[in-house]
Design a protein around this motif. Sequence first.
Motif, mmCIF file in Angstrom:
data_model
loop_
_atom_site.group_PDB
_atom_site.id
_atom_site.type_symbol
_atom_site.label_atom_id
_atom_site.label_comp_id
_atom_site.label_asym_id
_atom_site.label_seq_id
_atom_site.Cartn_x
_atom_site.Cartn_y
_atom_site.Cartn_z
ATOM 1 N N ILE A 1 0.875 -1.174 0.000
ATOM 2 C CA ILE A 1 0.000 0.000 0.000
ATOM 3 C C ILE A 1 0.913 1.225 0.000
ATOM 4 O O ILE A 1 1.824 1.323 0.822
ATOM 5 N N LYS A 2 0.697 2.113 -0.958
ATOM 6 C CA LYS A 2 1.551 3.296 -1.090
ATOM 7 C C LYS A 2 0.729 4.577 -0.979
ATOM 8 O O LYS A 2 -0.423 4.614 -1.403
ATOM 9 N N ALA A 3 1.349 5.615 -0.439
ATOM 10 C CA ALA A 3 0.705 6.926 -0.335
ATOM 11 C C ALA A 3 0.907 7.690 -1.633
ATOM 12 O O ALA A 3 2.021 7.745 -2.150
ATOM 13 N N ILE B 1 -2.747 0.592 -4.322
ATOM 14 C CA ILE B 1 -2.223 -0.750 -4.031
ATOM 15 C C ILE B 1 -1.481 -1.329 -5.231
ATOM 16 O O ILE B 1 -1.901 -1.122 -6.378
ATOM 17 N N GLU B 2 -0.389 -2.036 -4.947
ATOM 18 C CA GLU B 2 0.351 -2.736 -6.005
ATOM 19 C C GLU B 2 0.719 -4.129 -5.524
ATOM 20 O O GLU B 2 0.849 -4.373 -4.320
ATOM 21 N N LYS B 3 0.949 -5.013 -6.468
ATOM 22 C CA LYS B 3 1.574 -6.300 -6.179
ATOM 23 C C LYS B 3 2.966 -5.983 -5.620
ATOM 24 O O LYS B 3 3.661 -5.125 -6.146
ATOM 25 N N PHE B 4 3.350 -6.662 -4.517
ATOM 26 C CA PHE B 4 4.675 -6.410 -3.938
ATOM 27 C C PHE B 4 5.710 -7.296 -4.621
ATOM 28 O O PHE B 4 5.557 -8.520 -4.663
ATOM 29 N N PHE C 1 7.544 0.667 -13.906
ATOM 30 C CA PHE C 1 7.656 2.082 -13.531
ATOM 31 C C PHE C 1 7.367 2.258 -12.035
ATOM 32 O O PHE C 1 6.419 1.695 -11.508
ATOM 33 N N MET C 2 8.193 3.065 -11.380
ATOM 34 C CA MET C 2 8.016 3.318 -9.950
ATOM 35 C C MET C 2 7.719 4.801 -9.716
ATOM 36 O O MET C 2 6.688 5.150 -9.164
ATOM 37 N N GLU C 3 8.636 5.679 -10.111
ATOM 38 C CA GLU C 3 8.461 7.118 -9.930
ATOM 39 C C GLU C 3 9.284 7.825 -10.989
ATOM 40 O O GLU C 3 10.146 7.214 -11.606
ATOM 41 N N ILE D 1 13.661 8.318 -14.833
ATOM 42 C CA ILE D 1 12.510 7.441 -14.642
ATOM 43 C C ILE D 1 12.998 6.222 -13.871
ATOM 44 O O ILE D 1 13.872 5.490 -14.321
ATOM 45 N N GLU D 2 12.453 6.064 -12.651
ATOM 46 C CA GLU D 2 12.862 4.955 -11.787
ATOM 47 C C GLU D 2 12.000 3.735 -12.049
ATOM 48 O O GLU D 2 10.767 3.838 -12.078
ATOM 49 N N PHE D 3 12.657 2.591 -12.182
ATOM 50 C CA PHE D 3 11.947 1.330 -12.374
ATOM 51 C C PHE D 3 12.370 0.324 -11.321
ATOM 52 O O PHE D 3 13.500 0.358 -10.819
#
Length: 452
Positions: free
Chosen positions: A157-159, A199-202, A285-287, A274-276
């Motif tokens: 779970i991410k903000a 929410i994402e798959k961890f 993709f992350m941020e 671009i962070e992956f």
Amino acid sequence: MFKKVLIANRGEIALRIHRACKEMGVQTVVVHSTADANSMAVRLADESVCIGPPPARDSYLNIHAILSAAALTGADAIHPGYGFLSENSAFVRMVEEHGFTFIGPKAEHIDIMGDKVQAKKTAIELGLPVVPGSDGAVENAEVGLKIAKEMGFPVIIKAASGGGGRGMKVVRSADEFKEQFGTARSEAKANFGDDTVYIEKFLEKPKHIEIQVFGDKHGNAIHLGERDCSVQRRHQKVVEEAPSPVITDELRDKIGGLAADAMRKMGYVGAGTIEFLYENGEFYFMEMNTRIQVEHPVTEMITGIDLVAEQIRVAAGEELTVQKDKIRLRGHAIEVRINAEDPQTFIPCPGEIKQFHAAGGLGVRFDSAVYNGYRIPPNYDSMIGKLIVHGRNREECLRRLRRAIMETVVDGVKTTLPLHHWITEQPEFIKGEYTIHWLEKELAKEALKDAA
Ligand code: MV4
């Protein structure tokens, strides 16, 4: 081209920006707090303006003082470096309203990437691969649990307003989901004033691999390969390298091409990263970071391109001086971040540097603003410099790195150099197959050994 650039930062990056300006025939103004009156950037810049007392909120984050300094000195443009105001879109808008050029991307692009839900949505629209997860924000725990069950555990779970590792919760089973969801929400509200979560798959054992991108105001966009920044501790990068030891030319062309295409579609201007997350041959993709990054030198070492000079040219309206088909990646580069910290407890160690000697020789670069007798103020980040080495291949680069670490002298304060030397001798690091959890796991093992 600009006649005068104001540097709204401190430490090694202030000096780095000054150097690029000087080579381009651009005058520099550096702003500084009272704690940095004796800094190397202040000494070397053409002009300097004191903008406030040591706390960053009263100086390096003081927008009115910085704009006044720009007006007073007749600067054309403002370079924000990294941290501080570099990803503050309100600052960008004020800089532009006052008739200065912001050396960085458009305010709207900073806004999009600052909101992680919007960033991910944009990444999907632009054709970038993302981690499977909720379609945007998740309204409540019931909806969240349903999504998590469909996806399968573990989930994360991410903000939406988080980033850099803040405001995340890993949930491994359905029975702990609702409680964790509630905690994630209230922590997000308390820390960021926004309780939006998604929410994402961890992913269990990913690498952190980021692509350097660049766009100009003429519709051109390129990528400059990747950096592997998986050696981290508490979301702080410790070692960065380019190219990644696990990325093939084919994979790089594919993800790099997607990244550059995305930036072209977006009309992105300036330097970006671009962070992956990378796991089992797939990128997610992350941020996106809309600034020049601390670890940009490893990309410079393997491309021969001055990224800060390129930022300045692009901001001044010039076309990118590098074309896609002319970019060649040469050899291997590794950077270690030298922090004035205890290498075991990581407690910051400000104070006077009694003796200082930078490593040198073929393929060695030392980006730092410290000098003999320099007093590290306690008010800022503990990073005092970066040692960057280049070699024809990773093995040569690693040997050169060990040699350069041994040659470096920083007396009077503790530094993380002994940790860096230790890292360069670890078998998993040498193999290059380390993941984002590697360093913290190894440090925990060492702590147990020490206790025994
Ligand atoms: C993840 C993850 C695993 N799975 N997302 C940490 C920083 C923030 N940008 C996102 N982060 C992560 N997101 C999914 N779906 C693991 C992390 C993560 C991490 C990422 C990069 C570097 C270091 C990290 C350390 C812990 C967790």
